[in-house]
Structure formats: C-alpha cells, structure tokens
Design a protein around this motif. Structure first.
Motif, PDB file in Angstrom:
ATOM      1  N   GLY A 107       3.056 -34.870  19.349  1.00 56.81           N
ATOM      2  CA  GLY A 107       4.325 -35.128  20.026  1.00 56.81           C
ATOM      3  C   GLY A 107       4.301 -36.347  20.910  1.00 56.81           C
ATOM      4  O   GLY A 107       4.555 -36.258  22.116  1.00 56.81           O
ATOM      5  N   SER A 159      10.735 -32.705  26.795  1.00 56.66           N
ATOM      6  CA  SER A 159      10.918 -31.726  25.723  1.00 56.66           C
ATOM      7  C   SER A 159      11.058 -30.310  26.277  1.00 56.66           C
ATOM      8  O   SER A 159      11.820 -29.495  25.734  1.00 56.66           O
ATOM      9  CB  SER A 159       9.741 -31.799  24.747  1.00 56.66           C
ATOM     10  OG  SER A 159       8.514 -31.526  25.424  1.00 56.66           O
ATOM     11  N   TRP A 160      10.339 -29.988  27.346  1.00 56.91           N
ATOM     12  CA  TRP A 160      10.429 -28.648  27.925  1.00 56.91           C
ATOM     13  C   TRP A 160      11.784 -28.447  28.585  1.00 56.91           C
ATOM     14  O   TRP A 160      12.418 -27.406  28.424  1.00 56.91           O
ATOM     15  CB  TRP A 160       9.299 -28.434  28.923  1.00 56.91           C
ATOM     16  CG  TRP A 160       9.043 -26.976  29.219  1.00 56.91           C
ATOM     17  CD1 TRP A 160       9.765 -25.909  28.765  1.00 56.91           C
ATOM     18  CD2 TRP A 160       8.008 -26.443  30.040  1.00 56.91           C
ATOM     19  NE1 TRP A 160       9.230 -24.731  29.243  1.00 56.91           N
ATOM     20  CE2 TRP A 160       8.148 -25.029  30.032  1.00 56.91           C
ATOM     21  CE3 TRP A 160       6.966 -27.010  30.764  1.00 56.91           C
ATOM     22  CZ2 TRP A 160       7.286 -24.193  30.727  1.00 56.91           C
ATOM     23  CZ3 TRP A 160       6.107 -26.174  31.459  1.00 56.91           C
ATOM     24  CH2 TRP A 160       6.273 -24.778  31.444  1.00 56.91           C
ATOM     25  N   THR A 203      14.501 -29.916  27.771  1.00 57.92           N
ATOM     26  CA  THR A 203      15.464 -29.817  26.676  1.00 57.92           C
ATOM     27  C   THR A 203      15.471 -28.411  26.080  1.00 57.92           C
ATOM     28  O   THR A 203      16.535 -27.843  25.808  1.00 57.92           O
ATOM     29  CB  THR A 203      15.130 -30.857  25.597  1.00 57.92           C
ATOM     30  OG1 THR A 203      15.179 -32.170  26.171  1.00 57.92           O
ATOM     31  CG2 THR A 203      16.116 -30.776  24.441  1.00 57.92           C
ATOM     32  N   ASP A 204      14.295 -27.833  25.884  1.00 63.83           N
ATOM     33  CA  ASP A 204      14.225 -26.483  25.322  1.00 63.83           C
ATOM     34  C   ASP A 204      14.871 -25.453  26.252  1.00 63.83           C
ATOM     35  O   ASP A 204      15.549 -24.526  25.784  1.00 63.83           O
ATOM     36  CB  ASP A 204      12.761 -26.099  25.069  1.00 63.83           C
ATOM     37  CG  ASP A 204      12.188 -26.810  23.847  1.00 63.83           C
ATOM     38  OD1 ASP A 204      12.976 -27.409  23.097  1.00 63.83           O
ATOM     39  OD2 ASP A 204      10.957 -26.781  23.669  1.00 63.83           O
ATOM     40  N   ASP A 214       7.484 -37.879  23.320  1.00 66.29           N
ATOM     41  CA  ASP A 214       7.956 -37.195  24.528  1.00 66.29           C
ATOM     42  C   ASP A 214       7.925 -38.133  25.728  1.00 66.29           C
ATOM     43  O   ASP A 214       7.310 -39.209  25.682  1.00 66.29           O
ATOM     44  CB  ASP A 214       7.091 -35.959  24.794  1.00 66.29           C
ATOM     45  CG  ASP A 214       7.857 -34.853  25.490  1.00 66.29           C
ATOM     46  OD1 ASP A 214       8.950 -35.136  26.018  1.00 66.29           O
ATOM     47  OD2 ASP A 214       7.354 -33.720  25.505  1.00 66.29           O
ATOM     48  N   SER A 255      21.208 -33.294  23.674  1.00 65.58           N
ATOM     49  CA  SER A 255      20.103 -34.253  23.678  1.00 65.58           C
ATOM     50  C   SER A 255      20.536 -35.481  24.459  1.00 65.58           C
ATOM     51  O   SER A 255      21.681 -35.937  24.328  1.00 65.58           O
ATOM     52  CB  SER A 255      19.724 -34.657  22.248  1.00 65.58           C
ATOM     53  OG  SER A 255      18.673 -35.607  22.263  1.00 65.58           O
TER      54      SER A 255
END
Length: 830
Positions: A167, A6-7, A9-10, A170, A24
């Motif tokens: 979350g 997730s990090w 991706t951000d 992840d 994504s």
C-alpha cells in the motif's frame, strides 16, 4: 496523533463501505477538512514509493554460514517467474526471525527501496546475493523493526508484485489534538470530525455486536481511594500462541507510530487507536486468584515492561493479584504477567483511571505512553464494554480460542449533566442567523441528545465529551462545525470620549520628556539578584528587602522580583560599558513588586462569589506594585568640541532628570540633602512632592560602583510615579503683551542650607509678580570665609495686566531678600 489516510477513509465509509461507500478525497482536501473542524495538522506526507521488482517469495532453504562475526544465513527463495528463470534466488540475510517455509517480500535486483536504496546482485560473505528480504522499516512503514517481514501462507502469489499489498499509495497524517478533546486521539474521533467537515453520516465503530455475558471473569476489588471510575475484564482461552498479527492490523499500527509486539498486545493497541480506549493484556495463566486495585505502599517496587524496576509511592495506583503487583495502572504493565511466546490464556483489561493520578504518576516515573496520554485527557467511560468485546472477538477470530462468557465490570457510567441552552444563543454570539434545524443537527452530530422545549433546548452531552459543561461550549461546537471562517468580521467602533487614563498619560509624558533630553529607554528585567541588597549594605529592616520570591525562577541566583528598578538598570549599564559604550544615559519605566503580609493568597471556595471579607483578604495578600521611573548615567554628557568643553555626568544631572519627570507630571519638586544607599553620602538628594518623599537622585556610592563593575561617579535617579498625584495636564503657552523686568540677586548663606531652600524662600518673598527664578552661579572664596558660599539667582518679573515698573520689580526683589535674611541669615553679596 499519527494516522494513515486509508484508515480515516475506512472509518468514514463505515462497516463494509455501507455508510459513505463512494467517499474519497485528496490528501490536501482531507488536511483542509481537519482544519475546518478545528484541528491543526503538522502536515502529511506520502509513503515513499518503491520502483522495480518487489515481489512475494517463500524461503525454501536456509544455510547457516559460519566463521563470521555475526550470524549470517544464505537463503534459497522461491520468487516464481519474477527472476525470469523460475529458479530459486540466492539471498544473504542476517535476520533470525524467519524459518524455511515462511513467506516474505523480496526486493530483486533493480528494485529501489525508500531512501534511494538500490538493490543489485553483489558478492558478500563468499556468496552472490541476488536481492534482499525486506523488513517493515526497509519498506518505509516504520522507523525500526526486529527482523524481516514474514507473512501467513498464501498471502500472495509467488513472484507477483507486492506493491499493492504493502500500500505505497497511502498518506500519513500528523494531527494535533488539543488537551480538552481527548476523544480525537482515535480513528473513531477523527472519523467523526471528518464526517462533520464533509457533511456525511457517521457510523460509530464503537457500536460492536455485544458478546453474551454470564457470570464473572475474575473477582475484582476496587478501592474507592484510587479514584478509578470503571474497571472491566474479559478472558479468551485456548488461542494459538503462534498466530501472527494480520498484515492489515500491523500496517495500521506501524503507520500510526506503534511497534508491533505480539498478537494480544497488538490487538490492545489497535483497539486503543480505533476507539480511544487504552487496554492491557495479561497472561491469564500467570494471574493468581482475583485482582485488587489499590494505592501502592511506600517502598514497593515493580519491574515494568521496559525492564526498569520502579520504586512506587502512595500516590501510585497498582493492579495486584495474590502474588503481588502486576501493573502500574494506566501507565505500564509489569513483567510478571507479560504475554509470552507460549501464552494461550489471555485476560483483557479495560479501565477508566483518574486523569490527574495518571498524569502525576507518569511525570513521577518519567513514563509517557500512548495509554497515559489518553487517560490524561479523559477517556469515554462507556467504551469499556465494546472495547473488551471487540478485543476478544478479534483475538478469537485470528488465533482461535474461546471467549469466556464471564465478564467482570466494576463501576458505572456517570450520568451526563443536562445543559439548559437558548435556541438563539449561537446566532446572537456569531451575528449569523442559524436555523433551529441547523443548531439541533450540529449538536446531535457531536453526539448530544436534544430535547426541544421551544425557546430553550435541553442538551445532554455524550460521555466522550466531558468538556461540554455549559452553554458557551455548545455555542463553540455549533460555530466550529458551521465554519468560523463564514462568520463576518466587523470591527467594533470605539466609543467616543475615551482615551488614555491620567496614569497612562503621565507615563507617556515622562517617557517622552526623558527621551527628548537624551536618555535611551530600556525595559528593565523584573528579576533581581538574590544578594544585591547585601552588596549594597542595606539594613535588615529596609523596606526594599520585602521582595516577592519566585518559586520556580528562570535563574536560581535571580529568584526574586525587584522592589526597586536600580539593580536591573545597573546591570544593563554594566553590560553596555563592557561592550564599549562608556558614555551612556538610560531610563526605564516599570512596575516594582513589594511583598505584603506573608505572600500567601487564601484558597477561596468555587461554590459561589467570595464575600467582601474574602475579597479584601485576597487583595491584601497580593504584592504592592507601584510604577517607578529610573535613570542611570556614566561617562560624559558633553564631548570636547569647538563649541564647548567636555563635561561628565554629575549629581546635578541626576537631579535635573528628576526635575524633568516632575515637569512632565505637572508637579512641584522639592530637593534636599539626605543619605540613602546605594547613593554616596553627601552627594544624594531626596525628592519630595507635597512634603512626601517620592525618590532619590545623586551619585552612587564608590563601593557599589566597584562591586557592580561600573565607572566611578556613576549617577542614578529613581522615583515612585504612583506616589505623585495624577492630574489632568493640558499645557498651553501663556503669551503676555507686556515686557518682563530682569534682576539678579546674590546671597551668601551657610553650606548647611541647600540652594533649593533658598530658592523656595525667594519665590515666597517675591510674590505674584515673580514669573521665574533660576540659579546661575555658586561661588566660594577665602574672603567670604569657611563654611559659606554665594548663590546667585536670576529673577524675572512680569505683570499680566500692565507694563511693570522697575520700582515695582525692585520692591518685590527686596521683599524676597528680606525674607531670606530673616529665615536663613543670608547676607546680600556686594
């Protein structure tokens, strides 16, 4: 480096999802992306899922239960309507880090937590516990935690599911970062590489809005001999000491392998993981005066944050104030200025320390921190200012307070060297045509600035890539990003006329010859026992004692390289005998090492090529490493069978092994008696080629056999192959159409004259007609007398152009006998 998907991706999507908003990929696709740009991963694994009711709750009442071995609390927790009644939920908990009114995450009966831990209502400590207050470790986010997870008020609706908030969807990645690419020890560096892997535009998270600067934060003195390149400070005052680290930051830290401590410390770790710039947070109220960065003095001590008092040395770099040492630079802070529960004044420090000094200090004090790992691999010197600004803004936004306008900054960002790069170089190396746009685009992708000058490009690497220093590095980057797997693999065609060298051919011939005669090959270890030559009783000036000493040996009692193969061969023979292999013959072919000079190589300048004198001095300092062949044998060479009697290995077999080597090397071998340890006096022969001693063969000394734990009468042979002249040897059979004439001769000679000497004399006297000679009998008797023996030889004569007459063969035989009589006083035996 651990990092959640997730990090990454951000970072790839950019601030406020403005750069690549819809990007994504699956975990497997992300893993393949890392590999595509040259990063191996140790794999990835999803967070373990939680089933059943996991909800937000609030602790309304806490009852302390007494009479137990440890503190126990009975809590009344509001979980909304999640329990079906809306009533408070009674839960037993032993943690002490929460109070009434704190919001928590509650696992109700029926919930299954990571590890298959099923929650059920149960009676304990005299109460019914209907659930569990969860910690970060119990939710599977980290390995350990100091208490339950407490949340800021209003984080979630009471009774609502907390699964999305935690979350669990992840994935956690472990990426291997090579030492030359320290910039990738950050979400920034990995995000940049993933953008390259998927051909996306990259928004640099280091491009933060700069805070205004006016004046100095604290006076700083930086000593030049510390090798520190940059040092920066910025201050935030008036923060709320009770402010908690927000969940989004805590979650990223935990999934990246970091323990949460307190808000200022968590911010320094977060900035380090995001940008790659290690930081340190001081309690500003505990700093007296200005700061002085200097080398420690011998005997100084510092109690670091891990509560260990460390004795410092002159190679350590420390940060001091007027009261003393506050931090061990680049490695770990000290306790005296540690952030406390009531800290309201925080001073952030960001610096660029010497990688070598940090590496040596970490090894010396046995500390390996996340900060030191990054400093050892090199940190981008341009990150000091954005890291300070980002940390100050995060702290003031979360905990309130005011960022001081003052900023202290010592040192400058070095100007990166310009690389003169041929525009077609990458295409030449890969054999693939890359367009100019591709080459320039890939170089700019890694942060380089490129000036196009036609056939040449002027390339300036970015500050975070100090490993880019020459054209080959730029070629590697282009090929890596374009895809190494797309480069066609074409095996080169070996040029004609090449093959094994004469030296290589000789080694192969010798090995094959010994193997065909029954010897088994081993690879002798190059290391020799320290006392082996003392056990043998060698003289102090024996050249075999000139061994090469190993500074960091694998075994302290084998700390030298062998100058002879025999010790390793005998150790192998002993090991086999101990395991029941008592009839054994071994051979080995390896280099030995003989020390020359003092064994210390001169340190040459790297400014240019060495001179002829320097090159000669360097080569002369290296040990001599000739190639040796050795055999060892014990037990029986022939067993007792219906076709013959058993026979033990003897001196003649060791000498025959030497003759086998000589025949394979296409040289004539001369054998004569000698004395040489570790062989038995009187049962040792020296081996000569063209008058030069090239080795020894015979039976080992009884004391050597006893000390080595070997059977009596063990035999050995060793020869220096490099002392034998190498020549092209292409043996071909010579077939004569003419018959041979066989004659025998038996000569009585003194025991002091060797059979080899007599044989050589007969060959010389017989002349060109002699085709071969072989000794077939040695005889002694009382009638012949003491000190003499009879040596019987079989001679074969042949002419190449005619049928040889018996008279011609007899004349050659008589000439050979006559020469032996005159030279050795031999007598023809009747």
């Amino acid at each position: 480096m651990f990092i959640p998907q997730s990090w990454v991706t951000d970072v790839v999507r950019g601030p406020e999802n403005a750069t690549n908003p819809d990007w994504s990929v699956t975990p497997d696709e992300l893993d393949a992306g890392f590999v595509r740009v040259g990063f191996e991963t140790e794999g990835h694994e999803p967070l373990e899922q939680v089933t059943g009711p996991l909800v937000f709750g609030r602790v309304e009442q806490v009852e302390e239960l007494e009479g137990f071995k440890k503190p126990i609390r009975y809590c009344q927790v509001n979980v909304g309507d999640a329990n079906g009644t809306g009533e408070l939920q009674g839960i037993i908990c032993g943690a002490r880090n929460f109070a009434e009114g704190d919001e928590v995450i509650v696992a109700l009966p029926g919930c299954v937590l990571p590890g298959g831990f099923e929650i059920a209502a149960r009676k304990t400590y005299g109460k019914i516990s209907n659930g569990m207050l969860c910690s970060e470790s119990e939710l599977g986010l980290t390995d350990s935690s100091a208490g339950i997870l407490t949340l800021p008020a209003g984080t979630g609706q009471l009774g609502a599911s907390a699964k999305g908030f935690v979350g669990f969807d992840d994935e956690k990645f472990e990426v291997n970062i090579t030492p030359d690419r320290g910039y990738a020890l950050s979400a920034r560096g990995l995000g940049r590489e993933i953008c390259s892997a998927f051909n996306l535009k990259f928004a640099d998270p280091a491009q933060v809005e700069a805070l205004p600067v006016e004046g100095e934060s604290l006076p700083v003195t930086l000593d030049a001999d510390t090798d520190a390149r940059r040092f920066g400070l910025r201050r935030v005052t008036g923060i709320d000491p009770k402010a908690q680290t927000p969940w989004w930051m805590r979650r990223r830290l935990m999934l990246s392998g970091q323990r949460t401590v307190n808000l200022p410390t968590d911010i320094t770790n977060y900035v380090m993981l995001l940008l790659g710039q290690p930081m340190h947070a001081f309690d500003g109220s505990k700093i007296a005066g200005g700061l002085h960065i200097r080398n420690a003095k011998a005997g100084e001590t510092l109690e670091t944050l891990d509560h260990v008092e460390r004795k410092l040395g002159e190679e350590d770099v420390v940060i001091c104030d007027d009261d003393g040492i506050q931090s061990l630079a680049g490695i770990m802070g000290g306790l005296t200025s540690e952030i406390a529960d009531d800290t309201t004044d925080v001073v952030f420090e960001a610096a660029i320390w010497s990688p070598l000094r940090v590496f040596r200090g970490g090894r010396r004090h046995k500390i390996s921190s996340e900060a030191s790992r990054r400093f050892e691999r090199g940190v981008d010197p341009s990150l000091v200012e954005p890291a300070l600004d980002l940390a100050c803004r995060l702290l003031s936004d979360i905990a309130g307070g005011t960022v001081d306008a003052g900023r202290t900054l010592v040192g400058n960002v070095e100007v990166m060297p310009v690389i003169d790069f041929a525009a077609n170089r990458a295409s030449e190396v890969a054999g693939v045509e890359y367009s100019r746009e591709t080459i320039v685009g890939r170089l700019e992708e890694v942060g380089c600035s490129v000036v196009d000058e036609g056939e040449r490009l002027k390339v300036t690497p970015p500050t975070w890539r100090p490993d880019l220093t020459m054209s080959a590095d730029l070629v590697e980057e282009i090929l890596r990003l374009e895809g190494l797997e797309d480069i066609p693999v074409v095996l080169p065609v070996a040029p004609a006329g090449r093959g094994l060298t004469l030296r290589q051919q000789r080694r192969r011939f010798v090995g094959h010859a010994l193997a065909h005669t029954g010897y088994l090959e081993i690879l002798p270890t190059p290391f020799t026992a320290n006392d082996v030559f003392d056990v043998w009783g060698l003289d102090a000036d024996d050249p075999r004692r000139n061994t090469v000493k190993v500074i960091n040996p694998l075994e302290s009692d084998h700390a030298q390289l062998g100058s002879t193969l025999l010790p390793a061969m005998l150790e192998s023979l002993k090991r086999n005998v101990a395991r029941g292999q008592v009839d054994l013959s071994l051979y080995g072919i390896e280099q030995v090492s003989i020390e020359r000079g003092n064994g210390k190589s001169p340190m040459l300048s790297t400014a240019g090529l060495p001179s002829e004198k320097e090159r000669k001095a360097l080569l002369d300092s290296l040990p001599e490493q000739p190639l040796h062949v050795a055999t060892v044998a014990c037990g029986r060479i022939a067993l007792d069978t219906p076709w013959g009697d058993e026979r033990a290995y003897g001196v003649a077999d060791a000498i025959e092994a030497a003759r086998t080597v000589a025949r394979a090397a296409n040289v004539e071998l001369e054998v004569r008696n000698t004395e040489q340890l570790p062989w038995h006096p009187g049962r040792c022969a020296e081996l000569l080629v063209d008058g030069t001693v090239v080795g020894y063969a015979g039976e080992l000394h009884p004391k050597v056999c006893k000390d080595a734990g070997l059977p009596e009468r063990t035999c050995a042979m060793e020869m220096n192959l490099d002392a034998i002249p190498a020549s092209e040897y292409l043996p071909a059979p010579v077939l004569s159409p003419f018959p041979a004439v066989h004659q025998d001769v038996a000569l009585v000679v003194s025991d002091e004259i060797s059979a080899a000497e007599v044989q050589a004399t007969l060959v010389e006297g017989a002349g060109e007609l002699l085709e071969s000679i072989r000794i077939f009998d040695v005889y002694r008797s009382e009638q012949m007398g003491v000190g003499v023996r009879s040596l019987a030889f079989s001679l074969r004569f042949r002419a190449t152009d005619r049928t040889l007459k018996e008279e011609e063969a007899s004349a050659a035989r008589e000439a050979a006998i006559a020469l032996a009589e005159s030279r050795h006083h031999a007598e023809l035996r009747g």
